[in-house]
Design a protein around this motif. Structure first.
Motif, PDB file in Angstrom:
ATOM      1  N   TYR A 335      -7.747  -0.294  -3.838  1.00 10.84           N
ATOM      2  CA  TYR A 335      -8.049   0.753  -3.405  1.00 10.84           C
ATOM      3  C   TYR A 335      -9.326   1.497  -3.905  1.00 10.84           C
ATOM      4  N   GLU A 337     -12.567   4.593  -4.590  1.00 11.89           N
ATOM      5  CA  GLU A 337     -12.729   6.003  -4.399  1.00 11.89           C
ATOM      6  C   GLU A 337     -14.134   6.108  -3.971  1.00 11.89           C
ATOM      7  N   ILE A 341     -13.550   1.407   2.504  1.00 10.40           N
ATOM      8  CA  ILE A 341     -12.169   1.452   2.840  1.00 10.40           C
ATOM      9  C   ILE A 341     -11.675  -0.042   2.450  1.00 10.40           C
ATOM     10  N   SER A 342     -10.678  -0.285   1.417  1.00 10.82           N
ATOM     11  CA  SER A 342     -10.151  -1.290   0.782  1.00 10.82           C
ATOM     12  C   SER A 342      -9.062  -1.670   1.818  1.00 10.82           C
ATOM     13  N   GLY A 344      -6.468  -3.626   1.108  1.00 12.44           N
ATOM     14  CA  GLY A 344      -5.337  -3.925   0.205  1.00 12.44           C
ATOM     15  C   GLY A 344      -4.870  -5.289   0.396  1.00 12.44           C
ATOM     16  N   ARG A 369      -8.717   5.450   6.334  1.00 12.40           N
ATOM     17  CA  ARG A 369      -8.695   5.030   4.810  1.00 12.40           C
ATOM     18  C   ARG A 369      -7.053   5.200   4.063  1.00 12.40           C
ATOM     19  N   GLU A 370      -6.476   6.283   4.820  1.00 11.88           N
ATOM     20  CA  GLU A 370      -5.130   6.571   4.332  1.00 11.88           C
ATOM     21  C   GLU A 370      -4.091   5.413   4.775  1.00 11.88           C
ATOM     22  N   GLY A 373      -4.708   2.481   2.826  1.00 14.72           N
ATOM     23  CA  GLY A 373      -4.557   2.512   1.527  1.00 14.72           C
ATOM     24  C   GLY A 373      -2.903   2.354   1.012  1.00 14.72           C
TER      25      GLY A 373
END
Length: 377
Positions: A335, A337, A341-342, A344, A369-370, A373
């Motif tokens: 993740y 900041e 967007i990662s 995962g 993003r959420e 995440g």
């Protein structure tokens, strides 16, 4: 010779017949196909044994329906040459484990499976399998090249708890020791198994049961190609008996998407990271209609400094969701900041499917993003 005749002598699936509990012959007397029952959704079953589960096979083509003149050919064959009823009649043993109906969704090589085909499958699976209490589960026959993408899509969009099993083959139906018939038998067995419920979509090939969420094609040629290297298999099949290693469980962070009212999936491109990668590929993708981009980054999602600046520019000025994944095949892109967007633990292909689904629901940058995440540490 007998197997070849059994494969090639069967006609395509008949049109919908009148529902009846009796064994009815087809109007076409030149065919030996009979239908025991046509249910309210128009699915034709070749038998109706009340002691067996009901399973529908959705066929899309691929190697499992492939044909070649040379029975040693494992490349260069015609994918999607055989229809669903031909596949069913080639494996009569499946009628010992389930009542089977066949639906021909498409008959193409898996690179030609489009988002419109995926949406049609999801809509029909939700209607004729999930919403029908008499149906135990479903099987989707598919080419192996993009099988993991379809499997991930169905895992996110068909979430009623009934087994949805995606199956393919690495050798065409005409090859010596073709793996398709036994893979198909095993997939029907798993789809009708009560123990397969509430595990999400499954991939069944080569005596293995895998979660569609993480499994990937790892070898271009061999039959043991589908693996989830870090996560492992859910179970195995021995003498056509499924054995699950664990009770039903869903992957951490899985996002389910209701596509009932979705008619199209926005374009999402994947760009591969390499030394001397240039920014124009990213800007060109967006200018040509991409609503989101996935980067198959080196290592844990890395790109060069100039490309990273281009990502930041598009996020800041255009609000284009850009997901960083990894080209390595395994591992996490943690993740971040920093604004992008990662992915995962999702690889680029699966990240593309999830991003497209989220965009189809009108999700904004922070919602996306959420969602990603949840699949990261």
């Amino acid at each position: 010779m007998g197997l070849q005749v059994r494969f090639l002598a069967v006609a395509a699936l008949a049109t919908i017949s009148q529902a009846s509990p009796l064994l009815l012959s087809r109007d076409d007397s030149s065919s030996n196909i009979t239908y025991a029952f046509t249910n309210p959704n128009g699915l034709n079953f070749t038998q109706m044994n009340p002691s067996l589960p009901n399973v529908t096979i959705f066929a899309t083509g691929g190697t499992i329906a492939g044909s070649a003149d040379d029975n040693t050919a494992t490349t260069g064959y015609q994918a999607g040459a055989l229809g669903i009823q031909t596949l069913i009649d080639a494996v009569p043993e499946m009628l010992d484990v389930a009542n089977v109906a066949g639906v021909q969704i498409a008959n193409v090589g898996s690179p030609d499976v489009s988002s419109s085909i995926l949406l049609e499958m999801a809509h029909r699976l939700n209607k004729v399998v999930c919403d029908d209490p008499s149906m135990a589960g479903a099987v989707v026959t598919h080419g192996t090249d993009t099988l993991e993408e379809t499997a991930f899509f169905l895992d996110a969009t068909v979430t009623c708890g009934k087994p949805i099993v995606i199956v393919g083959a690495m050798r065409p139906a005409t090859a010596i020791s073709a793996d398709g018939p036994y893979n198909l038998l095993q997939s029907v067995t798993v789809a009708g198994s009560k123990e397969a419920k509430n595990r999400g979509a499954l991939v069944v090939m080569n005596d293995r049961i895998a979660s569609a969420y993480y499994v990937s094609k790892t070898n271009a040629n061999t039959m043991d190609t589908f693996r989830a290297v870090e996560m492992g298999y859910l179970g195995a099949i021995v003498s056509n008996m499924p054995y699950f290693f664990y009770p039903p469980v869903l992957p951490t962070g899985k996002t389910a998407v209701d596509v009932t009212n979705v008619t199209s999936i926005p374009r999402v491109d994947i760009l591969y990271s390499y030394q001397d990668m240039t920014n124009d590929t990213l800007f060109d993708a967006v200018e040509n209609g991409a609503k989101g981009v996935v980067i198959a980054g080196s290592g844990a999602g890395s790109v060069n400094s100039a490309f990273s600046s281009a990502i930041a520019e598009l996020i800041t000025e255009e609000s284009i969701p850009i997901v960083r994944s990894t080209r390595t095949g395994n591992g996490e892109v943690p993740y971040s900041e920093s604004g992008d967007i990662s992915s995962g633990f999702l690889n680029p292909a699966k990240s593309r499917i999830l991003l497209g689904l989220l965009l189809s629901k009108g999700k904004g940058f922070e919602d996306i993003r959420e969602a990603f995440g949840k699949v990261a540490v």
